[in-house]
Write an enzyme that holds these catalytic residues in place. Structure first.
Site, PDB file in Angstrom:
ATOM      1  N   ASP A 236       4.190  -8.563  11.269  1.00 19.46           N
ATOM      2  CA  ASP A 236       4.619  -7.254  10.685  1.00 19.46           C
ATOM      3  C   ASP A 236       6.159  -7.164  10.169  1.00 19.46           C
ATOM      4  OD1 ASP A 236       4.437  -4.795   9.151  1.00 19.46           O
ATOM      5  OD2 ASP A 236       3.977  -3.725  11.013  1.00 19.46           O
TER       6      ASP A 236
ATOM      7  N   ARG B 211      -0.460  10.460   6.957  1.00 17.38           N
ATOM      8  CA  ARG B 211       0.414   9.694   7.498  1.00 17.38           C
ATOM      9  C   ARG B 211       1.791  10.284   7.693  1.00 17.38           C
ATOM     10  NH1 ARG B 211       2.058   3.578   4.645  1.00 17.38           N
ATOM     11  NH2 ARG B 211       0.191   3.183   5.937  1.00 17.38           N
TER      12      ARG B 211
ATOM     13  N   ARG C   3      -9.441  -2.818   3.849  1.00 20.69           N
ATOM     14  CA  ARG C   3      -8.842  -1.568   4.207  1.00 20.69           C
ATOM     15  C   ARG C   3     -10.222  -0.424   3.615  1.00 20.69           C
ATOM     16  NH1 ARG C   3      -3.730   0.104   5.625  1.00 20.69           N
ATOM     17  NH2 ARG C   3      -4.775   1.848   5.856  1.00 20.69           N
TER      18      ARG C   3
ATOM     19  N   GLN D 284      -5.883   0.439  10.058  1.00 21.91           N
ATOM     20  CA  GLN D 284      -5.126  -0.915   9.730  1.00 21.91           C
ATOM     21  C   GLN D 284      -6.131  -2.006  10.532  1.00 21.91           C
ATOM     22  OE1 GLN D 284      -2.964  -2.152   7.337  1.00 21.91           O
ATOM     23  NE2 GLN D 284      -4.052  -4.218   7.815  1.00 21.91           N
TER      24      GLN D 284
ATOM     25  N   HIS E  12      -1.348   2.779  14.136  1.00 26.38           N
ATOM     26  CA  HIS E  12      -1.866   2.411  12.953  1.00 26.38           C
ATOM     27  C   HIS E  12      -3.403   2.327  13.080  1.00 26.38           C
ATOM     28  CE1 HIS E  12      -2.154   1.990   8.672  1.00 26.38           C
ATOM     29  NE2 HIS E  12      -1.483   1.122   8.560  1.00 26.38           N
TER      30      HIS E  12
ATOM     31  N   CYS F 161      -0.535  -6.971   7.866  1.00 26.31           N
ATOM     32  CA  CYS F 161      -0.789  -5.808   7.204  1.00 26.31           C
ATOM     33  C   CYS F 161      -0.340  -5.513   6.071  1.00 26.31           C
ATOM     34  CB  CYS F 161      -0.593  -4.516   8.421  1.00 26.31           C
ATOM     35  SG  CYS F 161       1.110  -4.344   8.728  1.00 26.31           S
TER      36      CYS F 161
HETATM   37  N1  NVA Z   1       5.040  -1.148  11.009  1.00 24.94           N
HETATM   38  C1  NVA Z   1       4.714  -0.984   9.532  1.00 24.94           C
HETATM   39  C2  NVA Z   1       3.522  -0.994   9.073  1.00 24.94           C
HETATM   40  C3  NVA Z   1       3.449  -0.503   7.447  1.00 24.94           C
HETATM   41  C4  NVA Z   1       1.992  -0.510   7.020  1.00 24.94           C
HETATM   42  C5  NVA Z   1       5.663   0.452   9.247  1.00 24.94           C
HETATM   43  O1  NVA Z   1       5.361   1.211   9.982  1.00 24.94           O
HETATM   44  O2  NVA Z   1       6.536   0.554   8.305  1.00 24.94           O
HETATM   45  N1   CP Z   2      -0.658  -1.651   5.510  1.00 24.54           N
HETATM   46  C1   CP Z   2      -0.402  -0.511   5.158  1.00 24.54           C
HETATM   47  O1   CP Z   2      -0.759   0.571   5.614  1.00 24.54           O
HETATM   48  O2   CP Z   2       0.132  -0.428   3.603  1.00 24.54           O
HETATM   49  P1   CP Z   2       0.685   0.737   3.141  1.00 24.54           P
HETATM   50  O3   CP Z   2       1.992   1.168   3.782  1.00 24.54           O
HETATM   51  O4   CP Z   2       1.074   0.394   1.778  1.00 24.54           O
HETATM   52  O5   CP Z   2      -0.172   1.774   3.153  1.00 24.54           O
END
Ligand code: NVA
Ligand code: CP
Length: 314
Positions: free
Chosen positions: A222, A103, A290, A133, A130, A262
């Site tokens: 989101d 990530r 997930r 997800q 993502h 998400c």
């Molecule tokens: N769009 C959000 C998703 C978090 C799982 C982010 O990138 O912070």
């Molecule tokens: N939805 C998701 O990816 O959550 P986290 O940021 O907690 O991993």
């Protein structure tokens, strides 16, 4: 040949559907105490340069449930934070672990890692995509609706990484996607063009959230400011206020519409308590799934024969 998941476009439609099928079966097998530890002796390396709750814990739990082990690194406790290249990191980690999940911010870093690693690489979120997800969200939708046929998903809010993965999923699987984003906060134009040129799904972009949800089976939102956009939070709050998923917006949707997010959610911003805790919300089942989808994914990558024989024999 090793398989990576940098974006959903790395999968064929059939592969995506098989991952969903296996994930749903693994969920049942776990509940019934019948899940086989198909990853005994395997090691998954996890790299995080952004925070996570769901992705980290669901991958670690998935690996442990299947009999394997995890090694989790962050930029603070590894040389990635001191600018060791992704190419060299990939070359080295490939000698220790059986797959890598990362990530991070730049999507190109994941692509570089994948191209230099000799083991499978999984994108656990970048600024642009993502995929884990949205694959697991499709599992949740199939579970709740019974199928993905004639599906219409409405995305309400920022055209962000999750929205871009929905575009890829629509291109692969052929469902209708209606995105309502404020002007200037559109999803990735390259993904949209590719999906429209080659994809099977019908993708509609609007600035009107009421129009987007009018025929939706799923209403998805989101956060308004993703990780890395914290300095824009105040400005985004005012731009995105008309895009809140609240009771009024739900009244404009078909009564059967389900609400997804998400997570993590900023309650009171992009979604109200009333909706998030309401009867149409499936956000916590969504979060649980997930784990199940990712169990299927890591089995497919690290023990493909077990994956195939489980599907073949089921
Ligand atoms: N769009 C959000 C998703 C978090 C799982 C982010 O990138 O912070
Ligand atoms: N939805 C998701 O990816 O959550 P986290 O940021 O907690 O991993």
């Amino acid at each position: 040949m090793k398989r990576d998941l940098c974006t959903i476009l790395d999968l064929t439609a059939e592969e995506a559907l098989r991952l969903i099928t296996r994930g749903r079966r693994m969920k049942r097998e776990w509940t019934d105490g019948l899940l086989k530890p198909t990853l005994c002796g395997k090691v998954l390396g996890l790299i995080f340069t952004k925070p996570s709750t769901r992705t980290r814990v669901s991958f670690e739990a998935a690996m442990y449930r299947l009999g394997g082990h995890c090694i989790t690194m962050t930029e603070r406790d590894s040389q990635i934070g001191r600018k060791e290249s992704h190419a060299d990191t990939a070359r080295v980690l490939s000698r220790y672990v059986d797959a890598i999940m990362i990530r991070t911010f730049r999507h190109e870093d994941v692509e570089e890692l994948a191209s230099f690693a000799t083991v499978p690489v999984i994108n656990g979120l970048t600024d642009r995509f993502h995929p884990c997800q949205v694959l697991s969200d499709l599992l949740t939708i199939q579970e709740k609706r019974g199928s993905l046929d004639d599906l219409c998903v409405a995305w309400v809010g920022d055209g962000n990484n999750v929205a871009n993965s929905w575009i890829n999923a629509s291109a692969r699987l052929g469902f209708t996607l209606r995105l309502a984003c404020p002007t200037g906060y559109d999803p990735d134009s390259g993904s949209l063009e590719r999906a429209r040129a080659q994809g099977r799904g019908k993708i509609v972009l609007t600035t009107d959230p009421f129009e987007a949800v009018a025929s939706a089976d799923i209403i998805y939102t989101d956060v308004w400011a993703s990780m890395g956009q914290e300095s824009e939070e105040a400005e985004r709050k005012s731009v995105f206020a008309p895009y809140q998923v609240n009771g009024k917006l739900l009244e404009a949707a078909p009564p059967h519409a389900l609400v997804m997010h998400c997570l993590p959610a900023h309650r009171g911003d992009e979604i109200t308590d009333e909706v998030m805790d309401g009867p149409g919300s499936i956000v916590f089942d969504q979060a649980e799934n997930r784990l199940h989808l990712q169990m299927a994914l890591i089995e497919w990558m690290m023990s493909p024969s077990a994956f195939e024989s489980a599907l073949g024999n089921a």
